[in-house]
Enzyme design. Sequence first.
Site, PDB file in Angstrom:
ATOM      1  N   LYS A  42       0.809  -1.192   0.000  1.00 46.44           N
ATOM      2  CA  LYS A  42       0.000   0.000   0.000  1.00 46.44           C
ATOM      3  C   LYS A  42       0.855   1.260   0.000  1.00 46.44           C
ATOM      4  O   LYS A  42       0.394   2.347  -0.293  1.00 46.44           O
ATOM      5  CB  LYS A  42      -0.890   0.031   1.264  1.00 46.44           C
ATOM      6  N   GLU A  98       7.697   2.585  -6.199  1.00 53.66           N
ATOM      7  CA  GLU A  98       7.837   2.167  -4.797  1.00 53.66           C
ATOM      8  C   GLU A  98       7.896   3.380  -3.882  1.00 53.66           C
ATOM      9  O   GLU A  98       8.295   4.458  -4.299  1.00 53.66           O
ATOM     10  CB  GLU A  98       9.139   1.370  -4.624  1.00 53.66           C
ATOM     11  N   ASP A  99       7.495   3.175  -2.648  1.00 53.12           N
ATOM     12  CA  ASP A  99       7.612   4.243  -1.662  1.00 53.12           C
ATOM     13  C   ASP A  99       9.039   4.355  -1.143  1.00 53.12           C
ATOM     14  O   ASP A  99       9.617   5.431  -1.113  1.00 53.12           O
ATOM     15  CB  ASP A  99       6.629   4.008  -0.494  1.00 53.12           C
ATOM     16  N   ASP A 102      14.619  -0.312   1.104  1.00 52.29           N
ATOM     17  CA  ASP A 102      15.407  -0.472   2.328  1.00 52.29           C
ATOM     18  C   ASP A 102      16.477  -1.542   2.036  1.00 52.29           C
ATOM     19  O   ASP A 102      17.487  -1.243   1.416  1.00 52.29           O
ATOM     20  CB  ASP A 102      14.412  -0.876   3.420  1.00 52.29           C
ATOM     21  N   ASP A 158       3.820   3.578   6.372  1.00 51.72           N
ATOM     22  CA  ASP A 158       3.211   3.299   7.676  1.00 51.72           C
ATOM     23  C   ASP A 158       4.190   2.844   8.748  1.00 51.72           C
ATOM     24  O   ASP A 158       5.296   2.384   8.470  1.00 51.72           O
ATOM     25  CB  ASP A 158       2.175   2.182   7.527  1.00 51.72           C
TER      26      ASP A 158
HETATM   27  P1  IMP Z   1      12.925  -3.875   1.655  1.00 54.31           P
HETATM   28  O1  IMP Z   1      12.534  -5.192   1.103  1.00 54.31           O
HETATM   29  O2  IMP Z   1      13.784  -4.013   2.880  1.00 54.31           O
HETATM   30  O3  IMP Z   1      13.564  -2.948   0.647  1.00 54.31           O
HETATM   31  O4  IMP Z   1      11.608  -3.257   2.214  1.00 54.31           O
HETATM   32  C1  IMP Z   1      10.928  -2.251   1.623  1.00 54.31           C
HETATM   33  C2  IMP Z   1       9.628  -2.060   2.353  1.00 54.31           C
HETATM   34  O5  IMP Z   1       9.820  -2.025   3.764  1.00 54.31           O
HETATM   35  C3  IMP Z   1       9.029  -0.730   1.973  1.00 54.31           C
HETATM   36  O6  IMP Z   1       8.216  -0.816   0.823  1.00 54.31           O
HETATM   37  C4  IMP Z   1       8.253  -0.401   3.219  1.00 54.31           C
HETATM   38  O7  IMP Z   1       6.989  -1.023   3.177  1.00 54.31           O
HETATM   39  C5  IMP Z   1       9.063  -1.010   4.341  1.00 54.31           C
HETATM   40  N1  IMP Z   1       9.963  -0.005   4.932  1.00 54.31           N
HETATM   41  C6  IMP Z   1      11.296   0.110   4.786  1.00 54.31           C
HETATM   42  N2  IMP Z   1      11.787   1.151   5.472  1.00 54.31           N
HETATM   43  C7  IMP Z   1      10.707   1.720   6.074  1.00 54.31           C
HETATM   44  C8  IMP Z   1      10.564   2.886   6.931  1.00 54.31           C
HETATM   45  O8  IMP Z   1      11.498   3.617   7.273  1.00 54.31           O
HETATM   46  N3  IMP Z   1       9.296   3.142   7.321  1.00 54.31           N
HETATM   47  C9  IMP Z   1       8.219   2.379   6.976  1.00 54.31           C
HETATM   48  N4  IMP Z   1       8.313   1.311   6.169  1.00 54.31           N
HETATM   49  C10 IMP Z   1       9.553   0.981   5.737  1.00 54.31           C
HETATM   50 MG    MG Z   2       6.175  -0.826   0.391  1.00 50.25          MG
END
Ligand code: IMP
Ligand code: MG
Length: 179
Positions: A42, A98-99, A102, A158
């Site tokens: 979302k 993407e938002d 990470d 979120d």
């Molecule tokens: P990744 O697989 O670790 O790159 O995760 C990415 C997802 O983790 C994002 O789309 C977010 O939903 C969540 N995420 C990563 N960092 C944050 C943060 O600082 N605040 C909230 N959600 C986060």
């Molecule tokens: Mg996300």
Amino acid sequence: MKNDVKNVLYSESVIKSKVEELAKRISEDYADKELLLIGVLKGANVFMCDLMREITFPIQIDFIAASSYGHSTESSGVVKIIKDLDYSIEGKHVIIVEDIIDTGLTLKYLIENFKSRQPKSLEICTLLDKPERRIAHLEVKYTGFQIPDEFIVGYGIDYAERYRNLPYIATLKESVYSK
Ligand code: IMP
Ligand code: MG
């Protein structure tokens, strides 16, 4: 809600300028092409809505919802598709919206999954990027802001499904996490 905010990282007007800048680049790069934006639900919902309205030619949109198992503030790399795309992406120019990236594990999974569906091209547009945290290598064509390793919320993003409706991007007070 605003009482829970520790620090505003990006205000509404700063986000707006950045979104306009990204949309301008995308509009130039894909001017003569059929473009499909895929929002990752979302979190990317708010960004997607603003970004697409700044693109200067008719595009198509679709959404996918993926969740990573594990702790609420950490990605595990094990991704489950909760809502798949409505349409085929075969032969299309696709940008995944993407938002925040990470570890990159969620997007890595989605990229590999999408590649097997044979789009004509596939790029990533993320509003936020935490490069320090990266585990999976990703080529990101469009990045809004690079941020340090801090947990942020707002503008669609979120903490425990809350604070997505904050209009800016902020950190939360420690007291919120111990509630
Ligand atoms: P990744 O697989 O670790 O790159 O995760 C990415 C997802 O983790 C994002 O789309 C977010 O939903 C969540 N995420 C990563 N960092 C944050 C943060 O600082 N605040 C909230 N959600 C986060
Ligand atoms: Mg996300």
